[in-house]
Design a protein around this motif. Sequence first.
Motif, short mmCIF file in Angstrom:
data_model
loop_
_atom_site.label_atom_id
_atom_site.label_comp_id
_atom_site.label_asym_id
_atom_site.label_seq_id
_atom_site.Cartn_x
_atom_site.Cartn_y
_atom_site.Cartn_z
N ILE A 2 31.51 -6.64 13.96
CA ILE A 2 30.45 -6.95 14.49
C ILE A 2 30.17 -8.10 14.26
O ILE A 2 28.89 -8.30 13.13
N THR A 4 27.98 -11.42 14.35
CA THR A 4 26.69 -11.96 14.71
C THR A 4 25.99 -13.44 15.05
O THR A 4 26.41 -14.36 13.89
N ALA A 31 26.22 -7.83 9.25
CA ALA A 31 24.80 -8.96 9.71
C ALA A 31 25.14 -10.33 8.42
O ALA A 31 24.61 -11.50 8.70
N SER A 93 20.25 -8.12 12.28
CA SER A 93 21.29 -6.90 12.26
C SER A 93 22.31 -7.35 14.38
O SER A 93 21.90 -8.28 14.76
N CYS A 94 22.98 -6.51 14.09
CA CYS A 94 23.37 -6.70 15.55
C CYS A 94 22.53 -5.46 16.18
O CYS A 94 21.79 -4.87 16.11
N SER A 116 24.52 -10.80 19.19
CA SER A 116 25.64 -9.92 19.06
C SER A 116 26.93 -10.79 19.85
O SER A 116 26.75 -10.30 20.69
#
Length: 226
Positions: A2, A4, A31, A93-94, A116
């Motif tokens: 993912i 970000t 992340a 983080s996401c 995100s």
Amino acid sequence: MIITQKRELKDLMENIKDYKSFFLVGCSECAALCGTGGEPELSAMKEELEKQGKQVTGTFVAKTGCQVLGTKIELKKTSKEAVENADCILVMSCGAGTQTAVELFKDKAVYVTNDSLFLGNMSRLQMFDERCSLCGECILDKTGGICPITTCPKGLLNGPCGGTNEGKCEVSSDIECAWVRIYNRLNDINRLDDMKKTVEPKNWAAHKKPMKLNVREQSSSKKDKA
Ligand code: SF4
Ligand code: SF4
């Protein structure tokens, strides 16, 4: 992974202006690789918050922030007191990792520091490209392994469109036409006949929000049927 991107600090500071003490949560997977939520970013955020007169009770980089149970166990082992002493949790983080925190810290305010963006492939360090949109019904077997849903700006299932120009996309000359790439790929693997096959309209219902999958339940029902 993912992908970000850090949000504007001034927007974050506005969101958290009513809180005094913070516990920072990052993630050692996506992340960290994006440079938005690994150890160095948590240290920088701690420094910034302290500069602004806030208190940081602790920092914690989850092994995998979207893994709810694992994160809960790690946190309990390492950071129970630091969490209790904070009145707000900042998640670096996401969106998925952030919602893990919402689930775990029921009585605390939780804010996310990142946007995100997409599911990405990392071509080189901190260089990411979107290759798959998680449509729920993959057609890569029909397109030489290249996804037109994601890499053609129009998401054409059958292409190219009339705007393709010397291998580039009409939307931007920075983008290679996905369907020229598909053609070349099929040619390289002696599957050009696949270009003549029409890809049927997709069943978009295969991607219903929110998606759920219980692999354990699925395999036990398969065993029952066998
Ligand atoms: S068709 Fe494209 S978007 Fe859908 S699952 Fe396959 S790679 Fe992902
Ligand atoms: S030029 Fe190619 S990539 Fe661009 S919209 Fe048309 S088919 Fe899609």
